[in-house]
Design an enzyme around this catalytic site. Structure first.
Site, mmCIF file in Angstrom:
data_model
loop_
_atom_site.group_PDB
_atom_site.id
_atom_site.type_symbol
_atom_site.label_atom_id
_atom_site.label_comp_id
_atom_site.label_asym_id
_atom_site.label_seq_id
_atom_site.Cartn_x
_atom_site.Cartn_y
_atom_site.Cartn_z
ATOM 1 N N ALA A 291 -44.237 -0.231 23.131
ATOM 2 C CA ALA A 291 -44.880 -1.515 23.477
ATOM 3 C C ALA A 291 -45.641 -2.578 22.277
ATOM 4 O O ALA A 291 -46.129 -3.798 22.679
ATOM 5 C CB ALA A 291 -46.227 -1.298 24.335
ATOM 6 N N ALA A 292 -45.095 -2.445 20.945
ATOM 7 C CA ALA A 292 -45.337 -3.361 20.103
ATOM 8 C C ALA A 292 -44.908 -4.641 20.297
ATOM 9 O O ALA A 292 -45.353 -5.821 20.205
ATOM 10 C CB ALA A 292 -44.998 -2.751 18.824
ATOM 11 N N GLY A 293 -43.370 -4.463 20.799
ATOM 12 C CA GLY A 293 -42.867 -5.857 21.000
ATOM 13 C C GLY A 293 -43.460 -6.614 22.212
ATOM 14 O O GLY A 293 -43.632 -7.894 22.243
ATOM 15 N N GLY B 165 -49.415 5.427 22.951
ATOM 16 C CA GLY B 165 -48.931 5.026 24.423
ATOM 17 C C GLY B 165 -48.764 3.522 24.413
ATOM 18 O O GLY B 165 -48.636 2.835 23.540
ATOM 19 N N SER C 163 -52.295 1.472 24.045
ATOM 20 C CA SER C 163 -52.550 1.054 22.846
ATOM 21 C C SER C 163 -52.702 -0.514 22.516
ATOM 22 O O SER C 163 -52.730 -0.829 21.308
ATOM 23 C CB SER C 163 -51.180 1.128 21.897
ATOM 24 O OG SER C 163 -50.031 0.308 22.435
ATOM 25 N N ASP D 257 -45.112 6.068 32.314
ATOM 26 C CA ASP D 257 -44.496 6.664 31.039
ATOM 27 C C ASP D 257 -44.684 7.981 31.044
ATOM 28 O O ASP D 257 -45.850 8.366 31.038
ATOM 29 C CB ASP D 257 -44.924 5.874 29.879
ATOM 30 C CG ASP D 257 -44.403 4.391 29.766
ATOM 31 O OD1 ASP D 257 -43.461 4.188 30.649
ATOM 32 O OD2 ASP D 257 -44.871 3.845 28.683
ATOM 33 N N GLY E 47 -42.643 -5.513 31.672
ATOM 34 C CA GLY E 47 -43.322 -6.381 32.391
ATOM 35 C C GLY E 47 -44.711 -6.377 32.443
ATOM 36 O O GLY E 47 -45.360 -6.874 32.004
ATOM 37 N N ALA E 48 -45.243 -4.833 32.892
ATOM 38 C CA ALA E 48 -46.747 -4.413 32.894
ATOM 39 C C ALA E 48 -47.263 -4.332 31.514
ATOM 40 O O ALA E 48 -48.465 -4.995 31.708
ATOM 41 C CB ALA E 48 -46.532 -3.262 33.744
ATOM 42 N N ASN E 49 -46.601 -4.024 30.594
ATOM 43 C CA ASN E 49 -46.941 -3.985 29.350
ATOM 44 C C ASN E 49 -47.685 -5.432 28.889
ATOM 45 O O ASN E 49 -48.628 -5.546 28.367
ATOM 46 C CB ASN E 49 -46.342 -3.325 28.404
ATOM 47 C CG ASN E 49 -46.000 -1.887 28.712
ATOM 48 O OD1 ASN E 49 -46.857 -1.205 29.399
ATOM 49 N ND2 ASN E 49 -44.906 -1.343 27.670
ATOM 50 N N GLY F 142 -43.861 0.257 31.236
ATOM 51 C CA GLY F 142 -43.010 -0.950 31.632
ATOM 52 C C GLY F 142 -43.198 -2.175 31.136
ATOM 53 O O GLY F 142 -44.250 -2.716 30.921
HETATM 54 O O1 RIB Z 1 -41.456 -1.644 25.921
HETATM 55 C C1 RIB Z 1 -42.131 -0.068 26.082
HETATM 56 C C2 RIB Z 1 -41.602 0.113 27.646
HETATM 57 O O2 RIB Z 1 -40.443 0.277 27.741
HETATM 58 C C3 RIB Z 1 -42.276 1.626 27.847
HETATM 59 O O3 RIB Z 1 -43.703 1.256 28.420
HETATM 60 C C4 RIB Z 1 -41.451 2.059 29.020
HETATM 61 O O4 RIB Z 1 -41.911 1.931 30.303
HETATM 62 C C5 RIB Z 1 -40.287 1.253 28.927
HETATM 63 O O5 RIB Z 1 -40.161 0.272 29.875
#
Ligand code: RIB
Length: 314
Positions: A256-258, A294, A298, A14, A42-44, A40
């Site tokens: 990335a809250a969701g 972030g 976060s 990001d 998935g990664a989040n 990302g």
């Molecule tokens: O959901 C948040 C993410 O959406 C961010 O980290 C960004 O990479 C996008 O994929």
């Protein structure tokens, strides 16, 4: 045995710029702070499963990156959160995915994703992922990899006995042949409006209940969890409906809250919690995530969520 949550999804680097107000079309605005942070969807979600699971739930991710420095950084961030990245493979055909993110003073964002290697994750690659899902109690999916790959992953995870959770983000209309493999669908208000073909709008709790019922009817998915931002969330299945109010916090960045919510919900359910306490845990994790900038940066640790929940009681 320690329960496992497996994620199939995107990894992005990001590029985040803080702005006073989000630019409108054709407008140039001056930003302030710039940061490169792991992200990302998935990664989040995998990172959040690792941090929130904290040894009580094991997390793993399957995904695609390029042969570049971003890939190393993204995998290192996930490994540090305790996530098994052995099913993240590099492709020579594309660079690692990136996302360009503006965050305004209210913590709202706009995001553009250049998918890169995430879109080189082919449906046929899913054939090699049996071991990823075979002992997973929950399997998490989003829509930043090709739809056919998501569908193949859902089908495989379901056939291996995992309960599947789909975060329909970024919003897209979804075919019934994909939805048939989904156990839990978790749209926010705008994603629900896209799935239902309605104009986007903030929803009251009563409207969210109606939207969840319409989504169950239209998609055939047994459990719909509507994510309602600071209002909390609403769970609807055949036997029960549960509204879990959100926690009031000062938002600095909602990125990335969701993702944090979905991971919190999966971790809590994988540990055997019922819907109401699982939603409360997920709401608390998501609320804490918006107080920090972030995406992965976060996501709170489990101990922070537990402390926050105790403070809310007392
Ligand atoms: O959901 C948040 C993410 O959406 C961010 O980290 C960004 O990479 C996008 O994929």
């Amino acid at each position: 045995m320690t329960p496992v949550v497996a994620v199939l999804g995107s990894l992005n680097m990001d590029f985040v710029v803080s702005v006073e107000t989000l630019p409108s079309p054709g407008q140039t605005v001056l930003g302030s702070r710039f940061q490169m942070l792991p992200g990302g969807k998935g990664a989040n979600q995998a990172c959040a499963c690792g941090r929130l699971g904290a040894g009580k739930v094991r997390a793993r991710i399957a995904g695609r990156v390029g042969y570049d420095l971003f890939a190393d950084h993204l995998k290192a961030s996930l490994s540090a959160a305790g996530v098994d990245v052995s099913a993240v493979h590099a492709t020579r055909s594309h660079p690692t995915g990136v996302a360009l993110i503006w965050v305004d003073r209210q913590g709202q964002n706009s995001i553009v994703v250049a998918s890169g290697a995430n879109h080189a994750f082919a449906a046929t690659d899913v054939n090699g992922l049996r071991a990823t899902f075979s002992d997973a109690s929950y399997a998490l999916f989003q829509l930043e990899t090709p739809l056919e790959t998501v569908e193949a992953g859902l089908a495989l995870a379901r056939s291996e006995g995992a309960r599947t959770m789909l975060d329909p983000a970024p919003a897209a209309p979804l075919p019934r042949h994909l939805l048939q493999f989904v156990d839990i669908l978790t749209p926010n208000e705008s994603e629900a409006s896209v799935l239902l073909g309605r104009p986007a709008a903030r929803l009251t709790i009563a409207e969210a209940r109606q939207a969840a019922a319409a989504l169950r009817e239209q998609t055939g998915v047994a459990t719909v969890v509507m994510k309602l931002g600071e209002q909390g969330c609403f769970w609807l299945d055949a036997d029960r409906e549960v509204y879990a109010p959100g926690f009031p916090v000062k938002a600095v960045d909602t990125t990335a809250a969701g993702d944090t919510f979905n991971a919190g919900l999966a971790v809590a359910l994988a540990e055997g919690l019922d819907a109401a306490p699982a939603l409360r845990f997920a709401n608390a994790a998501a609320a804490l995530s918006v107080t920090q900038p972030g995406a992965q940066a976060s996501i709170p640790p489990r101990a922070g969520v537990e402390r926050f929940l105790l403070e809310q009681q007392g």
